[in-house]
Design an enzyme around this catalytic site. Structure first.
Site, PDB file in Angstrom:
ATOM      1  N   SER A   1      43.189 -32.031  14.697  1.00 13.53           N
ATOM      2  CA  SER A   1      44.556 -31.508  14.758  1.00 13.53           C
ATOM      3  C   SER A   1      44.718 -30.507  15.899  1.00 13.53           C
ATOM      4  O   SER A   1      45.821 -30.360  16.447  1.00 13.53           O
ATOM      5  CB  SER A   1      44.960 -30.883  13.421  1.00 13.53           C
ATOM      6  OG  SER A   1      44.144 -29.791  13.091  1.00 13.53           O
TER       7      SER A   1
ATOM      8  N   LYS B   1      41.459 -23.425   6.199  1.00 13.16           N
ATOM      9  CA  LYS B   1      41.708 -23.750   4.799  1.00 13.16           C
ATOM     10  C   LYS B   1      40.971 -22.826   3.831  1.00 13.16           C
ATOM     11  O   LYS B   1      41.268 -22.823   2.632  1.00 13.16           O
ATOM     12  CB  LYS B   1      41.325 -25.205   4.533  1.00 13.16           C
ATOM     13  CG  LYS B   1      42.154 -26.214   5.301  1.00 13.16           C
ATOM     14  CD  LYS B   1      43.621 -26.189   4.879  1.00 13.16           C
ATOM     15  CE  LYS B   1      44.393 -27.337   5.491  1.00 13.16           C
ATOM     16  NZ  LYS B   1      45.786 -27.394   5.031  1.00 13.16           N
TER      17      LYS B   1
END
Length: 326
Positions: A272, A39
């Protein structure tokens, strides 16, 4: 990328997974970025774009709705550039991430959920409302900001193509905002249209339904969250044209696979990332992988941010033993 501590993350061949699934499995390790996650890439692009466009003035506050990683990237990068950060997280955010955000200097607000702008109690609605009512603030809005896709199209995709020497045949990635899989998928398919772009989401998330039908379900139900992926709304940064299929996995099997992988390799995968591993195990026959394939798994962060959720066995004494063979 001009910030040398963001991007150019390594890939490594995983011998354990390659042997287990009889193919060539590589892992893109994004925890080598500045804020230890993928990110950081969109965070940098979104901040740079806002500053260049004059949407925020020096000393202002960047606002984001985040499960933690985007918020941390924004906090670190904003601070380096002389700005502040206010991050809205849902109550499901791991305590490790909240502690890291706080230590990095972010102002934190905890919200009931991350269900999108239509929910008054969501991270997205409250972040947007705050930015709209406070001077010199800017809501980066990763779910609808085109820079989210662009960051991965311009950096992550080219890195993967170069690091695999153009041999990549499959790209597997968790899907949350959709920015990573959309940007990487677009770039890779421009190089070789037959590359399989496969997304992973939790059971009950609606992105697979939307990919298959182009519509949202008539009834949207809460789903068992896997932190960072899955949605009950369609983000603007989700581009279904770049995605071949989306596989769904359960929370319990994801946790079990994270622990099994740790037991075999000593490596802590993020939530994830573990979902991607769980999809390999659950859908191995359907995936039809073979020794000629080059499979790239995208690990967006590190398991150290999920110790309390993934690796605290004492909190889950009833867990099932996982068979590590497909």
């Amino acid at each position: 990328m001009t910030t040398t501590s963001i991007g150019n993350t390594p890939i490594r061949r995983c011998d354990f997974l390659s042997t287990l699934f009889n193919t060539n499995v590589f892992i893109k390790e994004e925890f080598h970025n500045l804020g230890m996650s993928a990110k950081d890439r969109p965070a940098y692009f979104m901040i740079q774009d806002a500053i260049k466009a004059g949407r925020i003035q020096p000393g202002g506050t960047f606002v984001e709705a985040s499960s933690g990683n985007t918020g941390l990237g924004i906090t670190i990068i904003a601070k380096q550039m002389g700005y502040q950060a206010k991050i809205f997280v849902s109550k499901s955010c791991s305590q490790e991430k909240i502690a890291i955000l706080t230590n990095a200097g972010a102002e934190i607000e905890i919200c009931d959920n991350s269900n999108g702008l239509h929910d008054f109690h969501s991270t997205q609605f409250r972040a947007q409302s705050f930015a709209a009512t406070h001077a010199n603030t800017y809501f980066t809005n990763q779910y609808y900001n085109t820079q989210n896709i662009r960051a991965h199209y311009k950096t992550t995709g080219p890195e993967i193509w170069e690091q695999t020497q153009g041999k990549i045949t499959h790209f597997l990635c968790g899907v949350g905002t959709g920015g990573t899989i959309s940007g990487v998928g677009r770039f890779l398919k421009e190089q070789q249209k037959n590359i399989c772009i496969w997304g992973i989401e939790p059971e009950g998330s609606i992105l697979r339904h939307f990919l298959l039908s182009g519509t949202v379900p008539n009834e949207i139900k809460p789903f068992d969250a896997i932190e960072g992926i899955g949605r009950n709304f369609i983000p603007g940064s989700f581009d279904p044209q770049q995605i071949d299929t989306i596989f769904q996995v359960g929370k319990a099997e994801t946790i079990a696979m994270a622990r099994a992988y740790r037991d075999e390799t000593g490596i802590l995968s993020g939530f994830s990332s573990a979902a991607v591993l769980a999809s390999l195990k659950r859908y191995n026959k359907e995936m039809q992988l073979n020794p000629s394939h080059t499979v790239l798994l995208f690990f967006p962060d590190h398991g150290s941010r999920y110790v309390s959720k993934l690796y605290a066995e004492t909190a889950d004494k009833q867990r099932e033993t996982v068979k590590t063979h497909p």
